[in-house]
Design a protein around this motif. Structure first.
Motif, PDB file in Angstrom:
ATOM      1  N   VAL A   1     -47.473  30.448   7.668  1.00  0.00           N
ATOM      2  CA  VAL A   1     -46.507  29.378   7.912  1.00  0.00           C
ATOM      3  C   VAL A   1     -46.620  29.012   9.383  1.00  0.00           C
ATOM      4  N   ASP A   2     -47.499  28.057   9.669  1.00  0.00           N
ATOM      5  CA  ASP A   2     -47.703  27.633  11.052  1.00  0.00           C
ATOM      6  C   ASP A   2     -46.953  26.338  11.313  1.00  0.00           C
ATOM      7  N   ALA A   3     -47.179  25.758  12.461  1.00  0.00           N
ATOM      8  CA  ALA A   3     -46.420  24.567  12.873  1.00  0.00           C
ATOM      9  C   ALA A   3     -46.680  23.371  11.978  1.00  0.00           C
ATOM     10  N   GLN A   4     -47.826  23.368  11.273  1.00  0.00           N
ATOM     11  CA  GLN A   4     -48.165  22.231  10.416  1.00  0.00           C
ATOM     12  C   GLN A   4     -47.447  22.287   9.063  1.00  0.00           C
ATOM     13  N   VAL A   5     -46.981  23.460   8.684  1.00  0.00           N
ATOM     14  CA  VAL A   5     -46.291  23.614   7.398  1.00  0.00           C
ATOM     15  C   VAL A   5     -44.848  23.144   7.543  1.00  0.00           C
TER      16      VAL A   5
ATOM     17  N   TYR B   1     -32.808  33.927   2.513  1.00  0.00           N
ATOM     18  CA  TYR B   1     -31.598  33.464   3.202  1.00  0.00           C
ATOM     19  C   TYR B   1     -31.594  33.978   4.648  1.00  0.00           C
ATOM     20  N   ALA B   2     -31.973  35.234   4.835  1.00  0.00           N
ATOM     21  CA  ALA B   2     -31.958  35.843   6.171  1.00  0.00           C
ATOM     22  C   ALA B   2     -32.940  35.162   7.114  1.00  0.00           C
ATOM     23  N   LEU B   3     -33.999  34.561   6.564  1.00  0.00           N
ATOM     24  CA  LEU B   3     -34.983  33.851   7.384  1.00  0.00           C
ATOM     25  C   LEU B   3     -34.437  32.545   7.954  1.00  0.00           C
ATOM     26  N   ALA B   4     -33.450  31.968   7.260  1.00  0.00           N
ATOM     27  CA  ALA B   4     -32.999  30.615   7.581  1.00  0.00           C
ATOM     28  C   ALA B   4     -31.824  30.612   8.551  1.00  0.00           C
ATOM     29  N   ASP B   5     -31.637  29.466   9.198  1.00  0.00           N
ATOM     30  CA  ASP B   5     -30.482  29.249  10.079  1.00  0.00           C
ATOM     31  C   ASP B   5     -29.333  28.596   9.324  1.00  0.00           C
ATOM     32  N   ILE B   6     -29.680  27.764   8.342  1.00  0.00           N
ATOM     33  CA  ILE B   6     -28.707  26.958   7.604  1.00  0.00           C
ATOM     34  C   ILE B   6     -29.049  27.073   6.131  1.00  0.00           C
TER      35      ILE B   6
ATOM     36  N   ARG C   1     -40.197  35.839  11.270  1.00  0.00           N
ATOM     37  CA  ARG C   1     -40.065  34.610  12.061  1.00  0.00           C
ATOM     38  C   ARG C   1     -40.888  34.706  13.347  1.00  0.00           C
ATOM     39  N   SER C   2     -40.881  35.867  13.966  1.00  0.00           N
ATOM     40  CA  SER C   2     -41.690  36.064  15.172  1.00  0.00           C
ATOM     41  C   SER C   2     -43.171  35.932  14.844  1.00  0.00           C
ATOM     42  N   GLN C   3     -43.561  36.478  13.695  1.00  0.00           N
ATOM     43  CA  GLN C   3     -44.953  36.371  13.267  1.00  0.00           C
ATOM     44  C   GLN C   3     -45.353  34.922  13.057  1.00  0.00           C
ATOM     45  N   TRP C   4     -44.401  34.130  12.561  1.00  0.00           N
ATOM     46  CA  TRP C   4     -44.654  32.696  12.381  1.00  0.00           C
ATOM     47  C   TRP C   4     -44.568  31.930  13.701  1.00  0.00           C
ATOM     48  N   GLN C   5     -44.156  32.602  14.763  1.00  0.00           N
ATOM     49  CA  GLN C   5     -43.872  31.949  16.055  1.00  0.00           C
ATOM     50  C   GLN C   5     -42.819  30.859  15.860  1.00  0.00           C
ATOM     51  N   ALA C   6     -41.789  31.230  15.105  1.00  0.00           N
ATOM     52  CA  ALA C   6     -40.748  30.267  14.737  1.00  0.00           C
ATOM     53  C   ALA C   6     -39.376  30.742  15.190  1.00  0.00           C
ATOM     54  N   GLY C   7     -39.340  31.477  16.299  1.00  0.00           N
ATOM     55  CA  GLY C   7     -38.071  31.995  16.785  1.00  0.00           C
ATOM     56  C   GLY C   7     -37.050  30.915  17.057  1.00  0.00           C
ATOM     57  N   SER C   8     -37.508  29.795  17.621  1.00  0.00           N
ATOM     58  CA  SER C   8     -36.589  28.704  17.947  1.00  0.00           C
ATOM     59  C   SER C   8     -36.763  27.506  17.018  1.00  0.00           C
ATOM     60  N   ARG C   9     -37.611  27.632  16.040  1.00  0.00           N
ATOM     61  CA  ARG C   9     -37.838  26.529  15.098  1.00  0.00           C
ATOM     62  C   ARG C   9     -36.655  26.425  14.134  1.00  0.00           C
ATOM     63  N   PRO C  10     -36.100  25.218  13.906  1.00  0.00           N
ATOM     64  CA  PRO C  10     -34.983  25.105  12.949  1.00  0.00           C
ATOM     65  C   PRO C  10     -35.488  25.325  11.519  1.00  0.00           C
ATOM     66  N   ILE C  11     -34.885  26.279  10.828  1.00  0.00           N
ATOM     67  CA  ILE C  11     -35.269  26.596   9.450  1.00  0.00           C
ATOM     68  C   ILE C  11     -34.028  26.496   8.567  1.00  0.00           C
ATOM     69  N   TRP C  12     -34.143  25.737   7.486  1.00  0.00           N
ATOM     70  CA  TRP C  12     -33.061  25.679   6.520  1.00  0.00           C
ATOM     71  C   TRP C  12     -33.595  25.961   5.131  1.00  0.00           C
ATOM     72  N   ILE C  13     -32.743  26.454   4.271  1.00  0.00           N
ATOM     73  CA  ILE C  13     -33.143  26.849   2.929  1.00  0.00           C
ATOM     74  C   ILE C  13     -32.314  26.102   1.899  1.00  0.00           C
TER      75      ILE C  13
ATOM     76  N   ALA D   1     -31.913  46.542   7.928  1.00  0.00           N
ATOM     77  CA  ALA D   1     -33.379  46.502   7.905  1.00  0.00           C
ATOM     78  C   ALA D   1     -33.882  45.177   7.348  1.00  0.00           C
ATOM     79  N   LEU D   2     -33.117  44.579   6.417  1.00  0.00           N
ATOM     80  CA  LEU D   2     -33.517  43.285   5.857  1.00  0.00           C
ATOM     81  C   LEU D   2     -33.469  42.210   6.931  1.00  0.00           C
ATOM     82  N   VAL D   3     -32.412  42.210   7.724  1.00  0.00           N
ATOM     83  CA  VAL D   3     -32.265  41.219   8.799  1.00  0.00           C
ATOM     84  C   VAL D   3     -33.373  41.410   9.837  1.00  0.00           C
ATOM     85  N   ALA D   4     -33.660  42.674  10.161  1.00  0.00           N
ATOM     86  CA  ALA D   4     -34.723  42.954  11.130  1.00  0.00           C
ATOM     87  C   ALA D   4     -36.086  42.494  10.600  1.00  0.00           C
ATOM     88  N   ARG D   5     -36.310  42.698   9.302  1.00  0.00           N
ATOM     89  CA  ARG D   5     -37.587  42.294   8.711  1.00  0.00           C
ATOM     90  C   ARG D   5     -37.726  40.773   8.725  1.00  0.00           C
ATOM     91  N   ALA D   6     -36.618  40.063   8.479  1.00  0.00           N
ATOM     92  CA  ALA D   6     -36.653  38.598   8.537  1.00  0.00           C
ATOM     93  C   ALA D   6     -36.949  38.122   9.956  1.00  0.00           C
TER      94      ALA D   6
END
Length: 423
Positions: free
Chosen positions: A300-304, A319-324, A227-239, A218-223
């Motif tokens: 968290v939009d494209a400008q952030v 961590y679950a939100l990030a790719d790296i 990301r979908s809410q941020w429209q960041a499905g393909s946006r590179p995210i690192w933490i 459920a944590l992974v699904a919530r993350a």
């Protein structure tokens, strides 16, 4: 130094302790509250005769949570008292067990014989469990005087710490000899404890219970939903998580370099200590990064370009939100932090070179190809860019990390078996 001299020096140092509390309270006002508990006074009403678990702060509280939940299941008639030393640790304990009426909580008093005696007489536990290496001579001795067995759970001891303990053998050796069980993460660390005075028959290599971390789907699904809410499905995210003073500038420098080739990259920056949240936010603003604060649930939009993780208890979710992932406390000589949380989420793990608190775990991950170490901003930017541009390599690192986790699980069951012999 023996325990008598240690106790005398502790009493003489109380004015310094008071000043330290006052200074901390200026940055984190919670340090000014519940001070009487720190001396064994004003303790809340408690059910006596249960199990006492001490977890010094947030990290140890999170590591102890699976053990505590199992203890609640296995000893349904027993109350579990969880103590800590920091306000953030207290908040985490209360949040983790908000709906469990058998969990009791207070601060552990300072390691003064009279304060410890007051605490133990109030609680009268059947068993004391200390997480990792939070060893206090007077607390352990007061337990021994009352016939309360003391177990060290998930114990670890670096060579550096062992050298420090060895300098005070007159204090350390009798203290370790009074422990009834030392459940240690690795054989090398177990041997250090034996050399320092622990009874060999009480030392058991159980592995690290941090390998027994399970990820709630459920944590992974919530993350994914966020990301979908941020429209960041393909946006590179690192933490960059659990950062310490001196690291944030390096990380922001790396992020600036990354933006030159991946202008839509998002950095989630998570300082280790909450008293630094505001100063790190100011640093991000001063350096010109459009920064949102997680605590304010700002969009968290494209400008952030930076999301400041200024909340407590959400690190696994971030961590679950990030790719790296990059795990802090390792670009400065702090010894690093838990590398296994991102590994359990199948994320590629990066760190700095200072990992002396996690040498064996780091070696396992490095050998499996799940961990890459970097030295500076240039190396960090290059590593993150490579993993963005080579997603198969990132996935391979993530898979290797999960394999290391699975291969080393079972420490929690071994620890619980050892504790069962003492209850």
């Amino acid at each position: 130094m023996n325990r008598t001299l240690y106790t005398l020096l502790f009493h003489l140092g109380l004015p310094i302790l008071a000043i330290r509390l006052w200074l901390r309270a200026r940055k984190a006002p919670a340090y000014a509250r519940r001070i009487r508990e720190r001396f064994g006074f004003g303790l809340p009403p408690m059910q006596q005769g249960g199990i006492w678990v001490h977890a010094v702060s947030v990290g140890e509280s999170i590591a102890a949570a699976p053990m505590i939940r199992e203890l609640l299941k296995r000893y349904p008639q027993q109350a579990i008292t969880v103590t800590c030393m920091t306000p953030t640790g207290s908040e985490r304990i209360l949040a983790l067990f908000a709906h469990e009426p058998r969990i009791q909580h207070c601060y552990l008093p300072y390691d003064l014989p009279w304060a410890s005696a007051r605490f133990l007489d109030h609680l009268q536990p059947r068993l004391a469990v200390i997480m990792e290496t939070e060893l206090w001579p007077n607390h352990i001795h007061q337990c021994a005087r009352r016939g309360i067995p003391v177990a060290l759970a998930n114990g670890r001891l670096s060579q550096r710490s062992a050298r420090g303990y060895a300098r005070f053998a007159g204090l350390t050796r009798p203290m370790l000899a009074e422990l009834s069980l030392l459940a240690i993460q690795t054989e090398a660390e177990a041997e250090r404890f034996r050399q320092l005075g622990a009874r060999p028959e009480c030392v058991q290599v159980t592995g690290s219970i941090k390998f027994d971390l399970t990820i709630d789907p459920a944590l992974v699904a919530r993350a994914g939903a966020l990301r979908s809410q941020w429209q960041a499905g393909s946006r590179p995210i690192w933490i960059a998580a659990s950062t310490h003073e001196g690291e944030d500038e390096v990380i922001l420098n790396a992020h600036r370099q990354l933006l030159a080739t991946h202008s839509d990259a998002l950095l989630i920056l998570v300082p280790r200590h909450p008293e630094r949240f505001n100063s790190v936010f100011s640093l991000c603003a001063q350096q010109g990064f459009a920064t949102a604060r997680r605590s304010l649930e700002q969009p968290v939009d494209a400008q952030v370009s930076v999301l400041l993780g200024d909340t407590m208890g959400e690190l696994l979710f971030l961590y679950a939100l990030a790719d790296i992932t990059f795990v802090g406390g390792s670009l400065v000589a702090n010894g690093g932090h838990n590398l296994l949380e991102p590994a359990a989420l199948a994320k590629p793990v990066l760190s700095g070179p200072h990992l002396f608190n996690f040498l064996e775990i780091a070696a396992m991950l490095r050998s499996a190809g799940a961990l890459q170490e970097v030295d500076d901003a240039d190396g960090l930017a290059t590593a993150v860019q490579r993993l963005i541009e080579l997603p198969r390599d990132a996935a391979k690192m993530g898979t290797a990390g999960v394999a290391v986790m699975k291969a080393n699980q079972g420490a929690l069951e071994r620890l619980l078996a050892g504790l069962a012999r003492l209850v």
